[in-house]
Structure formats: C-alpha cells, structure tokens
Design a protein around this motif. Structure first.
Motif, PDB file in Angstrom:
ATOM      1  N   ALA A 124     -20.246   9.116   1.850  1.00 13.47           N
ATOM      2  CA  ALA A 124     -21.354   8.997   1.137  1.00 13.47           C
ATOM      3  C   ALA A 124     -21.556   7.177   0.660  1.00 13.47           C
ATOM      4  O   ALA A 124     -22.655   6.962   0.948  1.00 13.47           O
ATOM      5  CB  ALA A 124     -21.651   9.644  -0.054  1.00 13.47           C
ATOM      6  N   SER A 125     -20.465   6.716   0.379  1.00 15.07           N
ATOM      7  CA  SER A 125     -20.693   5.341  -0.224  1.00 15.07           C
ATOM      8  C   SER A 125     -20.392   4.354   0.576  1.00 15.07           C
ATOM      9  O   SER A 125     -20.869   3.156   0.417  1.00 15.07           O
ATOM     10  CB  SER A 125     -19.918   5.089  -1.733  1.00 15.07           C
ATOM     11  N   GLY A 126     -19.783   4.741   1.868  1.00 16.49           N
ATOM     12  CA  GLY A 126     -18.975   3.589   2.656  1.00 16.49           C
ATOM     13  C   GLY A 126     -17.644   2.933   2.167  1.00 16.49           C
ATOM     14  O   GLY A 126     -17.150   1.996   2.858  1.00 16.49           O
ATOM     15  N   ASP A 127     -17.174   3.070   0.690  1.00 14.28           N
ATOM     16  CA  ASP A 127     -16.199   2.554   0.402  1.00 14.28           C
ATOM     17  C   ASP A 127     -15.042   2.902   0.899  1.00 14.28           C
ATOM     18  O   ASP A 127     -14.604   4.035   1.491  1.00 14.28           O
ATOM     19  CB  ASP A 127     -16.069   2.930  -1.201  1.00 14.28           C
ATOM     20  N   VAL A 128     -14.146   2.124   1.374  1.00 18.45           N
ATOM     21  CA  VAL A 128     -12.845   2.227   1.784  1.00 18.45           C
ATOM     22  C   VAL A 128     -11.973   2.489   0.545  1.00 18.45           C
ATOM     23  O   VAL A 128     -11.584   2.012  -0.050  1.00 18.45           O
ATOM     24  CB  VAL A 128     -12.185   1.186   2.773  1.00 18.45           C
ATOM     25  N   LEU A 129     -11.309   3.903   0.907  1.00 21.64           N
ATOM     26  CA  LEU A 129     -10.418   4.381  -0.185  1.00 21.64           C
ATOM     27  C   LEU A 129      -8.973   3.969  -0.351  1.00 21.64           C
ATOM     28  O   LEU A 129      -8.513   3.887  -1.140  1.00 21.64           O
ATOM     29  CB  LEU A 129     -10.732   5.871  -0.473  1.00 21.64           C
ATOM     30  N   MET A 130      -8.287   4.307   0.961  1.00 19.56           N
ATOM     31  CA  MET A 130      -7.080   4.042   1.167  1.00 19.56           C
ATOM     32  C   MET A 130      -6.659   3.914   2.660  1.00 19.56           C
ATOM     33  O   MET A 130      -7.568   3.972   3.365  1.00 19.56           O
ATOM     34  CB  MET A 130      -6.245   5.094   0.448  1.00 19.56           C
ATOM     35  N   LEU A 131      -5.451   3.770   2.682  1.00 20.38           N
ATOM     36  CA  LEU A 131      -5.060   3.561   4.257  1.00 20.38           C
ATOM     37  C   LEU A 131      -3.640   4.409   4.171  1.00 20.38           C
ATOM     38  O   LEU A 131      -2.779   4.087   3.170  1.00 20.38           O
ATOM     39  CB  LEU A 131      -4.828   2.258   4.702  1.00 20.38           C
ATOM     40  N   GLY A 132      -3.514   5.389   5.083  1.00 17.08           N
ATOM     41  CA  GLY A 132      -2.469   5.951   5.142  1.00 17.08           C
ATOM     42  C   GLY A 132      -1.796   5.945   6.446  1.00 17.08           C
ATOM     43  O   GLY A 132      -2.646   5.505   7.654  1.00 17.08           O
ATOM     44  N   PHE A 133      -0.706   6.653   6.931  1.00 13.03           N
ATOM     45  CA  PHE A 133      -0.321   6.801   8.409  1.00 13.03           C
ATOM     46  C   PHE A 133      -0.391   8.414   8.580  1.00 13.03           C
ATOM     47  O   PHE A 133       0.106   9.450   7.896  1.00 13.03           O
ATOM     48  CB  PHE A 133       1.273   6.252   8.604  1.00 13.03           C
ATOM     49  N   MET A 134      -0.553   8.856   9.977  1.00 19.34           N
ATOM     50  CA  MET A 134      -0.373  10.297  10.422  1.00 19.34           C
ATOM     51  C   MET A 134       0.406  10.278  11.780  1.00 19.34           C
ATOM     52  O   MET A 134       0.468   9.350  12.456  1.00 19.34           O
ATOM     53  CB  MET A 134      -2.037  10.863  10.703  1.00 19.34           C
ATOM     54  N   ASN A 135       1.318  11.142  11.636  1.00 24.43           N
ATOM     55  CA  ASN A 135       2.079  11.482  12.922  1.00 24.43           C
ATOM     56  C   ASN A 135       1.225  12.658  13.438  1.00 24.43           C
ATOM     57  O   ASN A 135       0.239  13.116  13.005  1.00 24.43           O
ATOM     58  CB  ASN A 135       3.433  11.668  12.734  1.00 24.43           C
ATOM     59  N   GLU A 136       1.753  13.220  14.636  1.00 22.58           N
ATOM     60  CA  GLU A 136       0.865  14.257  15.399  1.00 22.58           C
ATOM     61  C   GLU A 136       0.649  15.464  14.255  1.00 22.58           C
ATOM     62  O   GLU A 136      -0.235  16.030  14.595  1.00 22.58           O
ATOM     63  CB  GLU A 136       1.550  14.433  16.527  1.00 22.58           C
ATOM     64  N   ALA A 137       2.023  15.616  13.839  1.00 23.03           N
ATOM     65  CA  ALA A 137       1.931  17.095  13.159  1.00 23.03           C
ATOM     66  C   ALA A 137       0.865  16.987  11.690  1.00 23.03           C
ATOM     67  O   ALA A 137       0.128  17.732  11.270  1.00 23.03           O
ATOM     68  CB  ALA A 137       3.330  17.550  12.356  1.00 23.03           C
ATOM     69  N   SER A 138       0.886  15.772  11.010  1.00 22.84           N
ATOM     70  CA  SER A 138       0.032  15.662  10.003  1.00 22.84           C
ATOM     71  C   SER A 138      -1.512  15.564  10.309  1.00 22.84           C
ATOM     72  O   SER A 138      -2.637  16.009   9.682  1.00 22.84           O
ATOM     73  CB  SER A 138       0.450  14.517   9.245  1.00 22.84           C
TER      74      SER A 138
ATOM     75  N   PRO B 244     -12.089  12.116  -9.291  1.00 26.85           N
ATOM     76  CA  PRO B 244     -12.636  10.728  -9.914  1.00 26.85           C
ATOM     77  C   PRO B 244     -11.943   9.471  -8.996  1.00 26.85           C
ATOM     78  O   PRO B 244     -12.646   8.214  -9.142  1.00 26.85           O
ATOM     79  CB  PRO B 244     -11.993  10.414 -11.222  1.00 26.85           C
ATOM     80  N   GLY B 245     -10.833   9.841  -8.129  1.00 24.60           N
ATOM     81  CA  GLY B 245     -10.426   8.638  -7.628  1.00 24.60           C
ATOM     82  C   GLY B 245      -9.204   9.052  -6.735  1.00 24.60           C
ATOM     83  O   GLY B 245      -8.655   9.783  -7.199  1.00 24.60           O
ATOM     84  N   VAL B 246      -8.673   8.171  -5.664  1.00 23.31           N
ATOM     85  CA  VAL B 246      -7.672   8.571  -5.029  1.00 23.31           C
ATOM     86  C   VAL B 246      -6.264   7.707  -5.256  1.00 23.31           C
ATOM     87  O   VAL B 246      -5.316   8.111  -4.908  1.00 23.31           O
ATOM     88  CB  VAL B 246      -7.852   8.198  -3.382  1.00 23.31           C
ATOM     89  N   CYS B 247      -6.563   6.792  -6.033  1.00 27.83           N
ATOM     90  CA  CYS B 247      -5.480   5.779  -6.472  1.00 27.83           C
ATOM     91  C   CYS B 247      -4.507   6.383  -7.721  1.00 27.83           C
ATOM     92  O   CYS B 247      -5.186   6.628  -8.450  1.00 27.83           O
ATOM     93  CB  CYS B 247      -6.005   4.408  -6.660  1.00 27.83           C
ATOM     94  N   HIS B 248      -3.151   6.544  -7.217  1.00 22.60           N
ATOM     95  CA  HIS B 248      -2.362   7.059  -8.411  1.00 22.60           C
ATOM     96  C   HIS B 248      -2.417   6.077  -9.604  1.00 22.60           C
ATOM     97  O   HIS B 248      -1.764   6.391 -10.537  1.00 22.60           O
ATOM     98  CB  HIS B 248      -0.926   6.988  -7.899  1.00 22.60           C
ATOM     99  N   GLU B 249      -2.992   4.766  -9.515  1.00 30.84           N
ATOM    100  CA  GLU B 249      -3.229   3.814 -10.703  1.00 30.84           C
ATOM    101  C   GLU B 249      -4.516   4.182 -11.349  1.00 30.84           C
ATOM    102  O   GLU B 249      -4.468   3.378 -12.417  1.00 30.84           O
ATOM    103  CB  GLU B 249      -3.031   2.309 -10.151  1.00 30.84           C
ATOM    104  N   GLY B 250      -5.212   5.150 -10.905  1.00 23.87           N
ATOM    105  CA  GLY B 250      -6.438   5.415 -11.894  1.00 23.87           C
ATOM    106  C   GLY B 250      -7.908   4.679 -11.357  1.00 23.87           C
ATOM    107  O   GLY B 250      -8.749   4.867 -12.029  1.00 23.87           O
ATOM    108  N   TYR B 251      -7.662   4.604 -10.149  1.00 27.79           N
ATOM    109  CA  TYR B 251      -8.999   3.863  -9.464  1.00 27.79           C
ATOM    110  C   TYR B 251      -9.642   4.959  -8.364  1.00 27.79           C
ATOM    111  O   TYR B 251      -9.023   5.534  -7.672  1.00 27.79           O
ATOM    112  CB  TYR B 251      -8.588   2.389  -9.072  1.00 27.79           C
TER     113      TYR B 251
END
Lengths: 133, 133
Positions: free
Chosen positions: B20-34, B88-95
């Motif tokens: 909706a907003s276009g904001d980049v929220l985070m980056l993670g890694f995926m393997n095939e199972a995930s 309210p947010g994806v970051c474990h630091e509260g953002y």
C-alpha cells in the motif's frame, strides 16, 4: 554505527529504492570497499559476486544511481539505498526495475512492468562504419 | 521460472515491501522450504540464518505479513515480496520498518521514523500476578 559486513562473508545486501516513486529497483551486494566508494562518489557501487570485483552501476549504460539516503536495518546487516536513478531503467533487460516479473504460486512468471528501453541500444554500441576505434 | 536458490548456498534475499505505501519494511532470506511455506500459507516465512531453521514472521508478535504479490528479479536470485503487514510494525525494536535509521557518511545514524509500538509489550508478556500459567 558499524555495518556488519562479517555476518555474510564480507557482504551485505543493498536494496535500491527510487526515492521519488518508492519503487524497488534492484538488489545488489556491497563489501566495505564498495560501500566506501559509493559514499565517496555519491553513486552506487556494488561488489559483483560473479566477477569478484567492484562494479559501478551504470559504468557501461550511463544509468548511474545517485545516492540520496542510506538506511541501515536494526541488526546492521542490510542497507536500503534510496536513490535518484539516472536514465530510463536499471535492468539490463530494458526495464525500470529488475523486479519486473510477478511469480505465481505454480512457478509461472509474467511481466508486470512495461519495457522502458532497448537493451541492445544501451549496452552494445557497435562501432559505426569508418570509425575503427 | 525457477528461483536460483543455488547461487548463495540455498538462500535468496527476500525484500519485504508494504504494497500500500511502497515502504521497504525488512529484508530476510528464504530457502526453498521457507518459500514453499510462504506460498502455502500466504504469510511470509523466512529461513533464519542465526537459528538455522524456518522462521514465520509474526509467530510471537502476531505481526504477520500477508503476501499480496511475489516478484522475481532478472537473474532469478532475489525476491520482492509485496505484503499487507498486520500490526503496527515489523521491527522488533518497535518501528514500522527495520530500516528506521539513516546512516550518514561519517558512520553516525539517526532514527528517521517514529516508534509505533512498545516492543516490551509485544514480545514479552509477563504472566500477570496470580496467573501461574
């Protein structure tokens, strides 16, 4: 704060986002030297894993990425580089963004962006007749 | 088309963007199972490199990421997952986003987003007095 280059063997992923539109344009990797060069020049320089050397984005196409802001994530192992992209697109296949295809659950992909330039014209400039060099 | 999981030892970076907003929220890694689990459930599941196992985003906070679209880049070794983020947010630091700090050329960082929740209330729910379990 320090960027955690050690977590992944000296490299951190760098997301490139168009500051004006919010579009995600591409993802590359930076090592410490490429990050320093990015800062020094104000234009994005990656580390190419396949060529094992610094790679200035736009060095052949002229489509450089002017750095507007660098953000770092909470655990300091990923960068979000907000840029002003020069030229019609960053993707060597002729699109504004490298993420131009949507992938469905069955594994099929389809373009969701329209092509913005002809790669052959940008990446290969044949020597005109009579111009030997 | 096939996602190129082999290029980086079975993992691909997955950029998470708020559709909706276009904001980049985070980056993670995926393997095939995930990746398969992400597709099966319609909610983002990463592979945690530090814990060496699948990691469903929001499993403890409830802040799951509903998948709206998956894009793949030109060389098929990075994903852009466009999501509807719950909470309210994806970051474990509260953002809202893990990329909440801007990094200047000298290495100093400063928050550029405002905090949207109190991590202590979301990630640690102490047992209230009298409630033994």
């Amino acid at each position: 704060m320090q960027i955690d280059f050690d977590k992944s063997g000296g490299l951190v992923p760098a997301i490139i986002q168009d500051e004006a539109s919010g579009d995600v344009l591409m993802l590359g990797f930076m090592n410490e030297a490429s990050y320093r060069e990015t800062r020094r020049t104000g234009e994005v320089v990656f580390f190419s894993r396949s060529r094992n050397k610094l790679w200035k984005k736009g060095e052949s196409s002229g489509h450089v990425l002017k750095v507007r802001d660098v953000r770092i994530d909470c655990d300091a192992d990923a960068l979000l580089v907000r840029v002003n992209p020069i030229g019609p697109g960053v993707c060597h296949e002729g699109y504004r963004s490298c993420f131009y295809r949507s992938l469905d659950e069955g594994g099929s992909s389809r373009p969701v962006l329209t092509s913005t330039f002809a790669p052959d014209e940008v990446y290969q400039k044949p020597i005109p007749p009579g111009k030997a060099e």
